[in-house]
Write a protein that holds these residues in place. Structure first.
Motif, PDB file in Angstrom:
ATOM      1  N   ASP A   1      -8.289   3.969  -1.598  1.00 45.06           N
ATOM      2  CA  ASP A   1      -9.047   4.431  -0.442  1.00 45.06           C
ATOM      3  C   ASP A   1      -8.812   5.929  -0.288  1.00 45.06           C
ATOM      4  OD1 ASP A   1     -10.556   4.422   1.960  1.00 45.06           O
ATOM      5  OD2 ASP A   1      -8.715   4.190   3.135  1.00 45.06           O
TER       6      ASP A   1
ATOM      7  N   ASP B   1      -9.981   9.397   1.758  1.00 40.26           N
ATOM      8  CA  ASP B   1     -10.675   9.984   2.904  1.00 40.26           C
ATOM      9  C   ASP B   1     -11.662  11.029   2.373  1.00 40.26           C
ATOM     10  OD1 ASP B   1     -11.221  11.939   5.081  1.00 40.26           O
ATOM     11  OD2 ASP B   1      -9.833  10.642   6.188  1.00 40.26           O
TER      12      ASP B   1
ATOM     13  N   THR C   1       0.843  -1.192   0.000  1.00 42.61           N
ATOM     14  CA  THR C   1       0.000   0.000   0.000  1.00 42.61           C
ATOM     15  C   THR C   1       0.873   1.234   0.000  1.00 42.61           C
ATOM     16  OG1 THR C   1      -1.744  -1.166   1.210  1.00 42.61           O
ATOM     17  CG2 THR C   1      -1.815   1.233   1.260  1.00 42.61           C
TER      18      THR C   1
END
Length: 114
Positions: free
Chosen positions: A60, A62, A38
């Protein structure tokens, strides 16, 4: 006894070693498809996950960074996270290659085709 056949035993050993190396390399390739790394940017606001072979598998983001006026910043953060994940994938692949070549008794910096 026929002279010169003593080298055939060495040839058989070399062929066996080559076959063993091929098997280990194939296993390593399969393992690299399952290993993930990651990468992130913006202090973890954007994270990109990819396989050790560099295939992007997840992103991903936020939600706090979704501001209409910050579109370019978000795009930059996404690209930076993907590049970081790809760099980590390359590092992982190189690490695994070094491990395998070392196990095979080959020089650690030997470049094998992929």
């Amino acid at each position: 006894m026929i002279k010169g056949l003593g080298g055939l035993g060495d040839m058989a050993k070399m062929m066996k070693a080559a076959k063993d190396m091929q098997g280990k390399m194939q296993k390593m390739q399969e393992d690299l498809e399952r290993v993930t790394v990651t990468g992130e940017s913006g202090a973890g606001l954007v994270k990109a996950t990819c396989t050790a072979k560099g295939e992007l598998t997840a992103l991903d983001i936020d939600p706090s960074i979704f501001q209409p006026t910050e579109k370019e910043v978000v795009e930059d953060l996404i690209l930076a996270a993907i590049k970081d994940a790809q760099r980590r994938a390359q590092d992982k692949m190189q690490s695994e290659m070094s491990r395998v070549t070392s196990e095979l008794g080959l020089p650690a910096d030997m470049k094998l085709p992929f």
